[in-house]
Design an enzyme around this catalytic site. Structure first.
Site, mmCIF file in Angstrom:
data_model
loop_
_atom_site.group_PDB
_atom_site.id
_atom_site.type_symbol
_atom_site.label_atom_id
_atom_site.label_comp_id
_atom_site.label_asym_id
_atom_site.label_seq_id
_atom_site.Cartn_x
_atom_site.Cartn_y
_atom_site.Cartn_z
ATOM 1 N N GLY A 56 0.822 -1.196 0.000
ATOM 2 C CA GLY A 56 0.000 0.000 0.000
ATOM 3 C C GLY A 56 0.858 1.249 0.000
ATOM 4 O O GLY A 56 2.074 1.202 0.214
ATOM 5 N N CYS A 57 0.215 2.379 -0.226
ATOM 6 C CA CYS A 57 0.950 3.646 -0.332
ATOM 7 C C CYS A 57 1.501 4.105 1.015
ATOM 8 O O CYS A 57 2.703 4.390 1.137
ATOM 9 C CB CYS A 57 0.056 4.712 -0.951
ATOM 10 S SG CYS A 57 -1.601 4.821 -0.230
ATOM 11 N N TYR A 58 0.662 4.159 2.027
ATOM 12 C CA TYR A 58 1.155 4.531 3.356
ATOM 13 C C TYR A 58 2.213 3.554 3.868
ATOM 14 O O TYR A 58 3.244 3.975 4.406
ATOM 15 C CB TYR A 58 0.002 4.598 4.355
ATOM 16 C CG TYR A 58 -0.938 5.765 4.213
ATOM 17 C CD1 TYR A 58 -0.486 7.079 4.304
ATOM 18 C CD2 TYR A 58 -2.305 5.553 4.024
ATOM 19 C CE1 TYR A 58 -1.369 8.148 4.199
ATOM 20 C CE2 TYR A 58 -3.194 6.613 3.920
ATOM 21 C CZ TYR A 58 -2.724 7.910 4.013
ATOM 22 O OH TYR A 58 -3.607 8.966 3.916
#
Length: 345
Positions: free
Chosen positions: A150-152
């Site tokens: 994921g991005c985070y």
């Protein structure tokens, strides 16, 4: 040439992935699939592809019949929507890179707890390799199923792992405060994402409940070799793309800032997409690129170390990291197709 297909091509991450693969010198895009835009031309959804991609998107239901024509399938679907097609692709020896969350968590029980979905492919959870490129490169090389991070988690894990590997922090003290552009919420129509709702405002969301929390904890636990539980608070800010992650923790011992910088530079010395910088990271300086910019500060008054990282959530946080993983899987130069200077303004 690598024959590739994308399912979920008309979401934001899927669109950026389409752009990257269409320009990749070693890839032929065989099909683009979309649930919401099946049998429509891709460039009617994204006008930037006019006279570039003339293909009609096929419907999701047609992907299975086209698996014989591809070597690798990229899936960019909502949680819980990949089980059937990924299982079929793996059975037919098609490599898979999933940009969603369905194969990131190793525990089906944890997945159920955070996503409220019963996992239908538990065996694939064991087989999937978490695709944080710089950290798990050797495993990625031999895998047929990659769970793209994921991005985070990408921004936060890359910021914190050197501290953990060098035993510099109290692992019970980690707090992550992160900001994301609105594209991180996806393309599906939502009142919360309307211009008038999110412009000229900033808000926290998913406080103490964001689904990326167990993903970050799983990665950091693996690297620290001890159970890590942390506090993660994401925020939505009125910009299109980008993530700024600010990670706080308590130092175990006194150390000078230049020593920590030396540790980070040594840890990432062979990583072309990790930039250890003296100035504080800004999302505008990584926009449209696969770079992750990292800076460090120490607050001696409170004994806290603060690590800041910036990425483009649609690139390093999704599509370009997926291409980086594909390059690794096929033994290509890692920068192929993603060696892009950040765009500004």
């Amino acid at each position: 040439m690598i024959q590739a297909g994308i399912i979920g091509a008309t979401g934001y991450a899927g669109e950026v992935l389409t752009w990257l693969l269409n320009n990749h010198p070693n890839v032929n895009l065989v099909f683009l699939a979309s649930h919401s835009h099946g049998n429509s031309s891709f460039n009617s959804t994204y006008g930037n592809f006019t006279n570039v991609i003339e293909n009609l998107c096929i419907d999701d239901n047609e992907v299975e019949d086209n698996l014989d024509n591809i070597d690798i399938l990229f899936t960019a679907l909502p949680s819980g929507k990949t089980f059937s097609i990924v299982k079929k692709a793996v059975e037919e020896k098609v490599k898979v890179i999933d940009l969603g969350a369905d194969y990131r968590l190793k525990s089906a029980e944890v997945y159920k707890e955070w996503y409220n979905i019963n996992h239908e492919c538990k065996k694939l959870l064991k087989d999937a390799v978490y695709g944080l490129s710089e950290i798990y490169r050797e495993k990625i090389k031999t895998s047929n199923l990659i769970a793209n991070p994921g991005c985070y988690p990408t921004a936060s894990s890359l910021a914190l792992i050197p501290l953990l590997k060098n035993n510099l922090i109290d692992t019970s003290s980690i707090i992550i405060d992160a900001k994301s552009g609105v594209s991180g919420a996806g393309r599906k129509a939502s009142t919360n994402n309307l211009f008038i709702e999110c412009n000229d405002s900033i808000k926290a969301y998913g406080v103490a409940s964001h689904r990326h929390t167990p993903e970050i904890e799983q990665t950091l636990t693996n690297e620290a070799k001890e159970k890590i539980t942390l506090t993660f608070t994401p925020h939505l800010v009125p910009m299109n793309r980008g993530i700024l992650s600010v990670c706080y923790s308590n130092l175990k011992k006194e150390i000078e800032l230049n020593e920590v910088y030396d540790i980070y530079k040594k840890f990432y010395k062979n990583e072309p997409f990790i930039r250890i910088i003296d100035t504080l990271p800004e999302t505008r300086w990584v926009k449209g690129s696969n770079y992750c910019d990292i800076a460090i500060r120490i607050d001696k008054r409170t004994n806290k170390i603060i690590v800041l990282s910036a990425i483009d959530n649609l690139m390093k946080g999704a599509a370009s990291q997926a291409v980086q993983n594909m390059n690794i899987m096929y033994g290509l130069a890692e920068k192929t197709g993603i060696d892009l200077t950040p765009m500004f303004p």
